[in-house]
Design a protein around this motif. Structure first.
Motif, short mmCIF file in Angstrom:
data_model
loop_
_atom_site.label_atom_id
_atom_site.label_comp_id
_atom_site.label_asym_id
_atom_site.label_seq_id
_atom_site.Cartn_x
_atom_site.Cartn_y
_atom_site.Cartn_z
N TYR A 80 -5.78 45.46 0.39
CA TYR A 80 -6.88 45.89 1.41
C TYR A 80 -8.06 46.47 0.63
CZ TYR A 80 -8.38 49.62 4.41
OH TYR A 80 -9.58 50.52 5.15
N MET A 82 -12.42 47.87 0.79
CA MET A 82 -13.30 48.14 1.85
C MET A 82 -14.69 47.74 0.78
SD MET A 82 -13.05 51.86 3.05
CE MET A 82 -13.34 51.95 4.85
N VAL A 87 -19.22 51.25 4.78
CA VAL A 87 -19.28 52.52 5.42
C VAL A 87 -20.82 53.24 5.15
CG1 VAL A 87 -17.00 53.37 5.09
CG2 VAL A 87 -18.50 53.43 3.15
N LYS A 91 -19.74 53.06 -0.58
CA LYS A 91 -18.61 53.36 -1.38
C LYS A 91 -18.52 52.66 -2.47
CE LYS A 91 -13.63 52.28 -0.82
NZ LYS A 91 -13.58 51.82 -2.39
N ARG A 98 -6.73 55.72 -1.85
CA ARG A 98 -6.57 55.20 -0.24
C ARG A 98 -6.46 53.80 -0.03
NH1 ARG A 98 -9.97 53.47 3.53
NH2 ARG A 98 -9.65 53.48 5.57
N ALA A 134 -16.72 49.48 8.61
CA ALA A 134 -15.38 50.26 9.18
C ALA A 134 -15.92 51.36 9.94
CB ALA A 134 -14.85 51.04 8.12
N ASP A 135 -15.07 51.55 11.05
CA ASP A 135 -15.32 52.52 12.18
C ASP A 135 -14.13 53.38 12.60
OD1 ASP A 135 -17.22 53.78 13.88
OD2 ASP A 135 -16.53 53.08 15.44
N ALA A 136 -12.96 53.41 11.71
CA ALA A 136 -11.75 54.10 12.16
C ALA A 136 -10.83 52.78 12.68
CB ALA A 136 -11.72 55.14 12.85
N GLY A 137 -9.43 52.83 12.20
CA GLY A 137 -8.80 52.00 12.79
C GLY A 137 -8.88 50.51 11.88
N THR A 138 -9.26 50.83 10.71
CA THR A 138 -9.12 49.63 9.75
C THR A 138 -7.85 49.12 9.43
OG1 THR A 138 -9.68 50.67 7.87
CG2 THR A 138 -11.48 50.01 8.94
N ARG A 139 -6.88 49.88 9.18
CA ARG A 139 -5.59 49.56 8.84
C ARG A 139 -4.95 48.59 10.03
NH1 ARG A 139 -3.18 54.72 6.59
NH2 ARG A 139 -5.30 55.19 6.85
N LYS A 179 -14.45 56.34 15.17
CA LYS A 179 -14.95 57.44 13.90
C LYS A 179 -14.86 58.68 14.42
CE LYS A 179 -15.89 57.13 9.50
NZ LYS A 179 -16.43 58.54 9.11
N ASP A 182 -11.64 60.16 15.27
CA ASP A 182 -10.83 60.30 14.15
C ASP A 182 -11.24 61.37 13.10
OD1 ASP A 182 -8.57 58.64 12.34
OD2 ASP A 182 -10.26 59.15 10.90
N ASP A 188 -4.08 61.15 14.27
CA ASP A 188 -3.83 59.68 14.44
C ASP A 188 -2.63 59.16 13.96
OD1 ASP A 188 -5.15 57.36 14.82
OD2 ASP A 188 -5.65 57.20 12.70
P1 ADP Z 1 -8.19 53.60 9.08
O1 ADP Z 1 -9.39 52.88 8.97
O2 ADP Z 1 -7.11 52.75 8.85
O3 ADP Z 1 -8.31 54.43 10.50
P2 ADP Z 1 -8.46 56.35 7.73
O4 ADP Z 1 -7.87 57.10 8.91
O5 ADP Z 1 -8.26 56.62 6.55
O6 ADP Z 1 -8.17 55.00 7.89
O7 ADP Z 1 -10.01 56.27 7.76
C1 ADP Z 1 -10.76 56.21 8.85
C2 ADP Z 1 -12.16 56.03 8.87
O8 ADP Z 1 -12.78 56.59 8.02
C3 ADP Z 1 -12.18 54.40 8.21
O9 ADP Z 1 -12.09 53.33 9.10
C4 ADP Z 1 -13.76 54.62 7.63
O10 ADP Z 1 -14.66 54.58 8.82
C5 ADP Z 1 -13.98 55.95 7.12
N1 ADP Z 1 -13.64 55.92 5.46
C6 ADP Z 1 -12.48 55.78 5.17
N2 ADP Z 1 -12.73 55.88 3.76
C7 ADP Z 1 -13.94 55.94 3.53
C8 ADP Z 1 -14.82 56.29 2.46
N3 ADP Z 1 -14.38 56.17 1.16
N4 ADP Z 1 -16.13 56.49 2.68
C9 ADP Z 1 -16.70 56.39 3.83
N5 ADP Z 1 -15.82 56.44 5.09
C10 ADP Z 1 -14.71 56.23 4.73
#
Ligand code: ADP
Length: 251
Positions: A80, A82, A87, A91, A98, A134-139, A179, A182, A188
């Motif tokens: 996985y 990023m 973001v 990054k 993570r 990425a906007d939360a929920g990427t996993r 986002k 979250d 979550d």
């Molecule tokens: P998920 O993406 O599965 O919800 P997290 O809860 O860890 O995983 O992260 C939530 C969101 O926070 C991510 O989808 C992304 O938008 C943001 N995020 C995660 N890591 C970073 C980073 N290193 N820098 C900036 N934003 C981040």
């Protein structure tokens, strides 16, 4: 889960969330299968417009280094990642704590239970999940895309793995956090399921919930994942329909 700007409300007096959704509403999700020419299987997902995720599968193929070979089954490797531009603040490229953790739970937890790895001894199946935005929920988007890409690669599976999260914001259990939710919400709970088997293959929690809230969130996330599952099936059908039409066109 962080300190929120003063006065920010995540649910308004009409019960609407900041992106206009109701409590139990998924973000709009678009999926496409077979998007990469040079991978054995691939899929692309836009989840809520702002999450953009690409998954590529290679294999079953020969393993390097060879000592990783298992005589009785294929090994599954998952990365996985990023993108630096995924973001708001750039990054730092490469794996961090993570992404290593997420790769691990997606491999061992979410995907491996679905695959018939014993059919391909001494080989590797490699899964790459690239988060373009990425906007939360990427996993959960990553798991959903990876499972589609595995199906696209023709890897035998017990079932597709579908994933979705639920969580708690402003004291209420809601589906599929974005986002802001979250960042400023209370919890979550991402969940991955194999619907045919009635199996949960991944369950995590970030934040704090009572036992009752936790169960409510899990139930809601499973409902969301079942809706995601229907969309996966449609995306796969769409791909085969396209191939069938091409074949017909050539005849
Ligand atoms: P998920 O993406 O599965 O919800 P997290 O809860 O860890 O995983 O992260 C939530 C969101 O926070 C991510 O989808 C992304 O938008 C943001 N995020 C995660 N890591 C970073 C980073 N290193 N820098 C900036 N934003 C981040």
């Amino acid at each position: 889960m962080m300190g929120r700007p003063e006065g920010l409300k995540l649910i308004d007096e009409n019960g609407k969330r900041i992106d206009g959704r109701k409590k139990y509403e998924l973000r709009p999700i678009k999926m496409e299968v077979g998007v990469l020419k040079n991978a054995d299987g691939s899929a692309y997902i836009e989840w809520g417009g702002k999450n953009k995720v690409l998954a590529a599968v290679y294999g079953p193929r020969e393993i390097h280094p060879k000592h990783l070979q298992r005589p009785d089954r294929a090994i599954l490797r998952v990365r996985y990642n990023m993108a630096p531009f995924s973001v708001e603040e750039r990054k730092k490229p490469g794996p961090d704590r993570r992404s290593v953790e997420i790769s691990k739970v997606i491999r061992g937890g979410a995907l491996e239970p679905a695959l018939l790895l014993h059919m391909f001894p001494r080989t590797a199946i490699d899964v790459f999940i690239e988060i373009l935005q990425a906007d939360a929920g990427t996993r959960v988007a990553g798991i959903t895309a990876a499972s589609l890409a595995l199906a696209d690669a023709g890897i035998p599976m017990k079932d597709l793995v579908a994933a979705c999260a639920a969580g708690k914001i402003d004291g209420e259990i809601v589906l599929d956090l974005n986002k802001e939710e979250d960042n400023y919400g209370e919890a979550d709970v991402p969940v991955a399921i194999m619907p045919l088997k009635n199996d949960i293959t991944l369950l995590q929690m970030d934040g704090y919930l009572t036992k009752e809230e936790f169960l409510e969130a899990v139930r809601l996330a499973i409902k969301g994942a079942k809706a995601v599952y229907q969309k996966q099936r449609e995306a796969l059908k769409e791909k085969y329909l396209k191939i069938a039409q091409e074949v017909e066109g050539n005849e």
